[in-house]
Design a protein around this motif. Structure first.
Motif, PDB file in Angstrom:
ATOM      1  N   ASP A 274      16.528   1.044  61.557  1.00  0.00           N
ATOM      2  CA  ASP A 274      17.345   2.210  61.251  1.00  0.00           C
ATOM      3  C   ASP A 274      16.313   3.500  61.302  1.00  0.00           C
ATOM      4  O   ASP A 274      16.748   4.273  60.406  1.00  0.00           O
ATOM      5  CB  ASP A 274      18.157   2.182  60.147  1.00  0.00           C
ATOM      6  CG  ASP A 274      19.126   0.795  59.984  1.00  0.00           C
ATOM      7  OD1 ASP A 274      19.270   0.192  60.649  1.00  0.00           O
ATOM      8  OD2 ASP A 274      18.948   0.323  58.672  1.00  0.00           O
ATOM      9  N   ILE A 275      15.522   3.720  62.123  1.00  0.00           N
ATOM     10  CA  ILE A 275      14.568   4.791  62.098  1.00  0.00           C
ATOM     11  C   ILE A 275      15.263   6.197  62.817  1.00  0.00           C
ATOM     12  O   ILE A 275      15.802   6.141  63.810  1.00  0.00           O
ATOM     13  CB  ILE A 275      13.299   4.537  62.867  1.00  0.00           C
ATOM     14  CG1 ILE A 275      12.580   3.211  62.309  1.00  0.00           C
ATOM     15  CG2 ILE A 275      12.240   5.572  62.647  1.00  0.00           C
ATOM     16  CD1 ILE A 275      11.357   2.765  63.079  1.00  0.00           C
ATOM     17  N   LEU A 276      15.282   7.068  61.491  1.00  0.00           N
ATOM     18  CA  LEU A 276      15.866   8.363  62.151  1.00  0.00           C
ATOM     19  C   LEU A 276      14.574   9.548  62.192  1.00  0.00           C
ATOM     20  O   LEU A 276      13.734   9.384  61.368  1.00  0.00           O
ATOM     21  CB  LEU A 276      17.028   8.701  61.035  1.00  0.00           C
ATOM     22  CG  LEU A 276      17.923   8.009  60.872  1.00  0.00           C
ATOM     23  CD1 LEU A 276      19.102   8.670  59.824  1.00  0.00           C
ATOM     24  CD2 LEU A 276      18.979   7.756  62.034  1.00  0.00           C
ATOM     25  N   VAL A 277      14.759  10.375  63.225  1.00  0.00           N
ATOM     26  CA  VAL A 277      13.357  11.180  63.451  1.00  0.00           C
ATOM     27  C   VAL A 277      14.189  12.578  63.486  1.00  0.00           C
ATOM     28  O   VAL A 277      15.104  12.809  64.179  1.00  0.00           O
ATOM     29  CB  VAL A 277      12.856  10.913  64.563  1.00  0.00           C
ATOM     30  CG1 VAL A 277      11.704  11.908  64.783  1.00  0.00           C
ATOM     31  CG2 VAL A 277      12.284   9.525  64.544  1.00  0.00           C
ATOM     32  N   LEU A 278      13.871  13.516  62.506  1.00  0.00           N
ATOM     33  CA  LEU A 278      14.573  14.787  62.519  1.00  0.00           C
ATOM     34  C   LEU A 278      13.307  15.862  62.802  1.00  0.00           C
ATOM     35  O   LEU A 278      12.207  15.835  62.283  1.00  0.00           O
ATOM     36  CB  LEU A 278      15.068  15.101  61.274  1.00  0.00           C
ATOM     37  CG  LEU A 278      16.195  13.995  60.672  1.00  0.00           C
ATOM     38  CD1 LEU A 278      16.517  14.247  59.188  1.00  0.00           C
ATOM     39  CD2 LEU A 278      17.275  14.060  61.571  1.00  0.00           C
ATOM     40  N   PRO A 279      13.611  17.112  63.464  1.00  0.00           N
ATOM     41  CA  PRO A 279      12.799  18.039  63.558  1.00  0.00           C
ATOM     42  C   PRO A 279      12.659  18.883  62.155  1.00  0.00           C
ATOM     43  O   PRO A 279      13.505  18.747  61.394  1.00  0.00           O
ATOM     44  CB  PRO A 279      13.337  19.016  64.550  1.00  0.00           C
ATOM     45  CG  PRO A 279      14.930  18.841  64.601  1.00  0.00           C
ATOM     46  CD  PRO A 279      14.921  17.236  63.966  1.00  0.00           C
ATOM     47  N   ILE A 280      11.553  19.637  62.075  1.00  0.00           N
ATOM     48  CA  ILE A 280      11.417  20.190  60.871  1.00  0.00           C
ATOM     49  C   ILE A 280      11.369  21.684  61.205  1.00  0.00           C
ATOM     50  O   ILE A 280      10.612  22.182  61.983  1.00  0.00           O
ATOM     51  CB  ILE A 280       9.836  19.859  60.031  1.00  0.00           C
ATOM     52  CG1 ILE A 280       9.887  18.486  59.964  1.00  0.00           C
ATOM     53  CG2 ILE A 280       9.773  20.578  58.725  1.00  0.00           C
ATOM     54  CD1 ILE A 280       8.629  17.875  59.289  1.00  0.00           C
ATOM     55  N   GLU A 281      11.843  22.532  60.608  1.00  0.00           N
ATOM     56  CA  GLU A 281      11.822  24.137  60.636  1.00  0.00           C
ATOM     57  C   GLU A 281      10.543  24.817  60.342  1.00  0.00           C
ATOM     58  O   GLU A 281       9.988  25.506  61.061  1.00  0.00           O
ATOM     59  CB  GLU A 281      13.117  24.701  59.958  1.00  0.00           C
ATOM     60  CG  GLU A 281      13.476  25.688  60.803  1.00  0.00           C
ATOM     61  CD  GLU A 281      14.778  26.294  60.264  1.00  0.00           C
ATOM     62  OE1 GLU A 281      14.937  27.511  59.608  1.00  0.00           O
ATOM     63  OE2 GLU A 281      15.708  25.788  60.360  1.00  0.00           O
ATOM     64  N   LYS A 282      10.327  24.497  58.952  1.00  0.00           N
ATOM     65  CA  LYS A 282       9.142  25.024  58.645  1.00  0.00           C
ATOM     66  C   LYS A 282       8.369  24.237  57.442  1.00  0.00           C
ATOM     67  O   LYS A 282       9.102  23.555  56.918  1.00  0.00           O
ATOM     68  CB  LYS A 282       9.644  26.390  57.637  1.00  0.00           C
ATOM     69  CG  LYS A 282       9.625  27.540  58.863  1.00  0.00           C
ATOM     70  CD  LYS A 282      10.583  28.630  58.295  1.00  0.00           C
ATOM     71  CE  LYS A 282      11.074  29.510  59.303  1.00  0.00           C
ATOM     72  NZ  LYS A 282      12.227  29.172  59.874  1.00  0.00           N
ATOM     73  N   ILE A 283       6.924  24.169  57.626  1.00  0.00           N
ATOM     74  CA  ILE A 283       6.181  23.709  56.481  1.00  0.00           C
ATOM     75  C   ILE A 283       5.416  24.550  55.636  1.00  0.00           C
ATOM     76  O   ILE A 283       4.640  25.407  56.352  1.00  0.00           O
ATOM     77  CB  ILE A 283       5.681  22.533  57.038  1.00  0.00           C
ATOM     78  CG1 ILE A 283       6.071  21.376  57.738  1.00  0.00           C
ATOM     79  CG2 ILE A 283       4.287  21.938  56.173  1.00  0.00           C
ATOM     80  CD1 ILE A 283       5.372  20.103  58.250  1.00  0.00           C
ATOM     81  N   ILE A 284       5.472  24.846  54.456  1.00  0.00           N
ATOM     82  CA  ILE A 284       4.779  25.575  53.588  1.00  0.00           C
ATOM     83  C   ILE A 284       4.164  24.956  52.580  1.00  0.00           C
ATOM     84  O   ILE A 284       4.782  24.227  51.925  1.00  0.00           O
ATOM     85  CB  ILE A 284       5.844  26.909  52.835  1.00  0.00           C
ATOM     86  CG1 ILE A 284       6.400  27.503  54.123  1.00  0.00           C
ATOM     87  CG2 ILE A 284       5.131  27.711  51.930  1.00  0.00           C
ATOM     88  CD1 ILE A 284       7.914  28.108  53.763  1.00  0.00           C
ATOM     89  N   LEU A 285       2.847  24.982  52.643  1.00  0.00           N
ATOM     90  CA  LEU A 285       1.888  24.115  51.671  1.00  0.00           C
ATOM     91  C   LEU A 285       1.561  24.799  50.590  1.00  0.00           C
ATOM     92  O   LEU A 285       1.225  26.035  50.777  1.00  0.00           O
ATOM     93  CB  LEU A 285       0.977  23.335  52.609  1.00  0.00           C
ATOM     94  CG  LEU A 285       1.376  22.431  53.633  1.00  0.00           C
ATOM     95  CD1 LEU A 285       0.236  22.052  54.485  1.00  0.00           C
ATOM     96  CD2 LEU A 285       2.106  21.104  53.140  1.00  0.00           C
TER      97      LEU A 285
END
Ligand code: PRT
Ligand code: ZN
Length: 285
Positions: A274-285
């Motif tokens: 059941d692998i789901l893949v989603l886009p990420i809007e922003k990554i703030i490290l």
């Protein structure tokens, strides 16, 4: 309040992606009909719409503080400005192409040839570094037709898919430069413009990072958990959550776009479901 002035292409190949980048950075803009300049609604930014060839000069003069332009134009124009960030769109290469019928073996075949280009400085430098003497004809458009009409023996122009060269009976033989759009700035920005630029750069980097990564969720039988998470780095480490079905767990992680398919194939073969893949809007490290 002081505003940072950004120059972007008025129309053409970089226009849509430049606007999208600002929108992805949550900067709202209304573009008027005349499209000369506009002001962002929620960020101290004024947007100037210009021809791409003019942007380096405006940046050097300080008419604009920052600008989005192809690296190809920046390097050809040689203005005193700084590259702050590559942007990952407008990708192309500046290449030399010769008629298909020419039996091209190596760069020495270009000795004594006439070459048509809109990039005389970059071509001259490329030849000088390789001790090739060729006659450079500077032309401003439709470079690819020059050999066909007898204006030159070969050309140097931007290539992306290669279909323009193909349609004109030309083949690509040397690449002078790999190019993409960059964010460039005036050599020195005073307070508060330097602070506004840093804020914008912070957002651009978060958007770029997010585009290069995907959020992935999978269900994993508990007896396979250890093996599977060794394939999933995550930002710090993967998240593991219990499911109502006590034999399985839900695993969440972040995977780099470039490694994505290889990782998914491994996960499947190790028993991930059941692998789901989603886009990420922003990554703030
Ligand atoms: O009006 P303005 O002066 O602002 O625009 P322009 O017509 O000079 O530029 P434009 O919009 O064509 O290109 C803007 C920038 O996009 C360039 O400076 C590059 O940084 C980038 N870019 C990316 C390209 C290409 N790909 C590209 N393929 N610029 C031009 N081309 C042209 C190339 O010159 C050739 O005619 O597309 C043709 C080749 O494409 P393929 O796909 O057939 O290989
Ligand atoms: Zn142009």
């Amino acid at each position: 309040m002081d505003k940072l002035k950004i120059a972007i292409q008025k129309s053409g190949r970089l226009y849509e992606d430049s606007i999208k980048l600002l929108k992805d950075c949550s900067i709202e803009i209304n573009i008027g009909i005349d499209k000369l300049k506009t002001t962002a609604l929620n960020f101290p930014l004024e947007i100037l719409f210009l021809r791409d060839d003019d942007i380096p000069q405006y940046l050097e003069d300080g008419v604009a503080d920052i600008g989005i332009v192809g690296k190809n134009i920046l390097l050809e124009k040689r203005k005193k400005i700084k590259i702050k960030e590559t942007l990952g769109f407008g990708k192309c290469r500046l290449s030399i192409a010769v008629p298909k019928s020419l039996d091209y073996i190596n760069i020495n075949n270009l000795n004594g040839k006439k070459i048509a280009t809109s990039y005389p400085f970059l071509v001259q430098r490329f030849f000088r570094e390789r001790c090739i003497s060729a006659e450079i004809h500077e032309i401003s458009g439709a470079v690819e037709i020059a050999p066909g009409i007898g204006l030159a023996d070969c050309i140097c122009d931007l290539v992306s898919s290669g279909s323009t060269l193909f349609m004109n009976g030309l083949k690509e033989v040397e690449t002078i430069l790999q190019s993409e759009a960059v964010l460039a700035s005036h050599i020195h920005l005073n307070y508060p413009k330097n602070l506004i630029m840093d804020k914008l750069l912070f957002r651009i980097r978060a958007v770029k990072k997010a585009k290069n990564n995907k959020y992935i969720l999978l269900n994993v039988p508990n007896d396979r958990l250890e093996k599977i998470i060794s394939y999933l780095p995550g930002i710090k480490s993967p998240v593991i959550l219990p499911l109502a079905n006590s034999e399985c767990s839900s695993v969440h992680s972040v995977v780099n776009e470039n490694d994505f398919w290889g990782i998914v194939e491994n996960l499947k073969s190790l028993g991930a479901q059941d692998i789901l893949v989603l886009p990420i809007e922003k990554i703030i490290l």
